[in-house]
Write a protein that holds these residues in place. Structure first.
Motif, PDB file in Angstrom:
ATOM      1  N   THR A  44       1.111  -1.238  -0.035  1.00 28.98           N
ATOM      2  CA  THR A  44       0.069   0.278  -0.072  1.00 28.98           C
ATOM      3  C   THR A  44       0.882   1.467  -0.210  1.00 28.98           C
ATOM      4  O   THR A  44       1.936   1.191   0.556  1.00 28.98           O
ATOM      5  CB  THR A  44      -0.945   0.062   1.179  1.00 28.98           C
ATOM      6  N   ALA A  68      -0.630  -0.921  -4.686  1.00 25.42           N
ATOM      7  CA  ALA A  68      -2.048  -0.223  -4.312  1.00 25.42           C
ATOM      8  C   ALA A  68      -1.733   1.163  -3.746  1.00 25.42           C
ATOM      9  O   ALA A  68      -0.832   1.320  -2.850  1.00 25.42           O
ATOM     10  CB  ALA A  68      -2.418  -1.334  -3.007  1.00 25.42           C
ATOM     11  N   SER A  96      -6.546   2.541  -4.008  1.00 22.28           N
ATOM     12  CA  SER A  96      -7.010   1.938  -3.046  1.00 22.28           C
ATOM     13  C   SER A  96      -6.949   2.865  -1.846  1.00 22.28           C
ATOM     14  O   SER A  96      -5.787   3.296  -1.641  1.00 22.28           O
ATOM     15  CB  SER A  96      -6.485   0.496  -2.492  1.00 22.28           C
ATOM     16  N   GLY A 107      -9.117  -4.597  -3.748  1.00 22.81           N
ATOM     17  CA  GLY A 107      -7.713  -4.979  -4.307  1.00 22.81           C
ATOM     18  C   GLY A 107      -7.142  -6.325  -3.994  1.00 22.81           C
ATOM     19  O   GLY A 107      -6.360  -6.797  -4.701  1.00 22.81           O
TER      20      GLY A 107
END
Length: 320
Positions: A44, A68, A96, A107
């Protein structure tokens, strides 16, 4: 819930890395762990900063990545660049917002449908401090209404990472042991402000402290389940997390932490590394494992252990 034995923390003074002597608190082989070619990482906040650097490192080791990021366009562009350079699909992008459970779930589902499994999850997305209250000013305070606090920093840096962690654990639970000998590995990005208070960043400090204690707690729970959980805790690194003007005095006084040294700590947790429940910390040229709190531990341990046993019973968890 069993805790890691205190002997697990080996307080050695020097660690030699490819960048020379570094102050450290644990011994490590000079051969850094590597991912197995083809292993899949979900990162992320991967379109910029530390997340982008980690993503590049993993692809260079032969890994496949899920980028992401809340900035979907930047994530897609980065994935395209990596795929073009590799000549094959080594990266996919997902837009995301980590505070949005549905977006994070989508995701992870895309990652599984594309790559069939996820070996590493890097809960990295975060933001700098947002002013949570107006500056203290008694004269102006009487003329303004009470203000609802801005909790965005805590929501992204703590709640968002916990959403990522929840999806990581449930994904690992549903897949077999992978090529490196684990169901999966979760690595959270924390900060030295998880240990040290900050007058100007109370929400950032509290969220990172939450991540550290969350990491230590879940690392104990998953220790016997072929899952490791660790945190990387750098001091200030020169990234886009804050306006560039903020970094000027830190560059002047050489108080920034080297991004490569930060990457070195991520790398120590890859592959067949058995490190678990560790807070690998970086500040300028210093590297150390930050020790867990032990003050009055002996006096509190019986009650702390018993509450875990009783809560497991209450929650219907069969963990002894």
């Amino acid at each position: 819930m069993s805790a890691a034995p205190m002997g697990f923390y080996l307080w050695l003074l020097l660690l030699r890395t490819p960048h020379g002597p570094r102050r450290s608190t644990f011994q490590f082989s000079p051969l850094m762990p590597k991912i197995t070619s083809g292993e899949v990482s979900y990162i992320t906040g991967a379109a910029a900063g530390i997340g982008k650097a980690v993503t590049t490192m993993l692809v260079n080791q032969g890994g496949r990545v899920v980028i992401a990021d809340v900035n979907g366009d930047a994530a897609s562009k980065f994935a395209s660049e990596l795929n073009e350079k590799a000549g094959s699909v080594v990266a996919i992008a997902v837009k995301s917002d980590t505070t949005n459970w549905e977006e994070q779930l989508a995701g992870f589902q895309l990652a599984i449908s594309t790559f069939k499994r996820i070996d590493y999850v890097f809960a990295n997305a975060g933001i700098a401090e947002h002013p949570w209250l107006p500056p203290f000013d008694p004269e102006a305070a009487t003329s303004r209404p009470m203000v609802k606090p801005d909790l965005a920093t805590a929501e992204i840096n703590l709640i968002g990472q916990m959403y990522t962690a929840a999806l990581a654990f449930q994904t690992f639970e549903r897949q077999e042991i992978g090529p490196s000998g684990f169901r999966g590995k979760l690595i959270l990005t924390a900060s030295v402000f998880g240990y040290f208070p900050s007058r100007a960043m109370p929400l950032y400090a509290s969220s990172k402290a939450g991540i550290i204690n969350f990491m230590r707690s879940v690392a104990g729970y998953y220790a016997d389940k072929n899952i490791t959980v660790n945190a990387i805790s750098p001091n200030l690194v020169d990234t886009t997390i804050a306006p560039d003007v903020l970094f000027i005095p830190f560059r002047k006084y050489k108080l920034l932490s080297d991004i490569q040294l930060v990457l070195d700590q991520f790398e120590k947790l890859l592959g067949d590394s058995t490190l678990n429940g560790q807070a690998l910390s970086i500040s300028q040229e210093h590297v150390w494992v930050h020790p867990p709190e032990t003050h009055m531990l002996e006096e509190n341990l019986p009650a702390c252990d018993l509450i875990s046993v009783e809560i497991f019973k209450l929650f219907g968890d069969k963990t002894p």
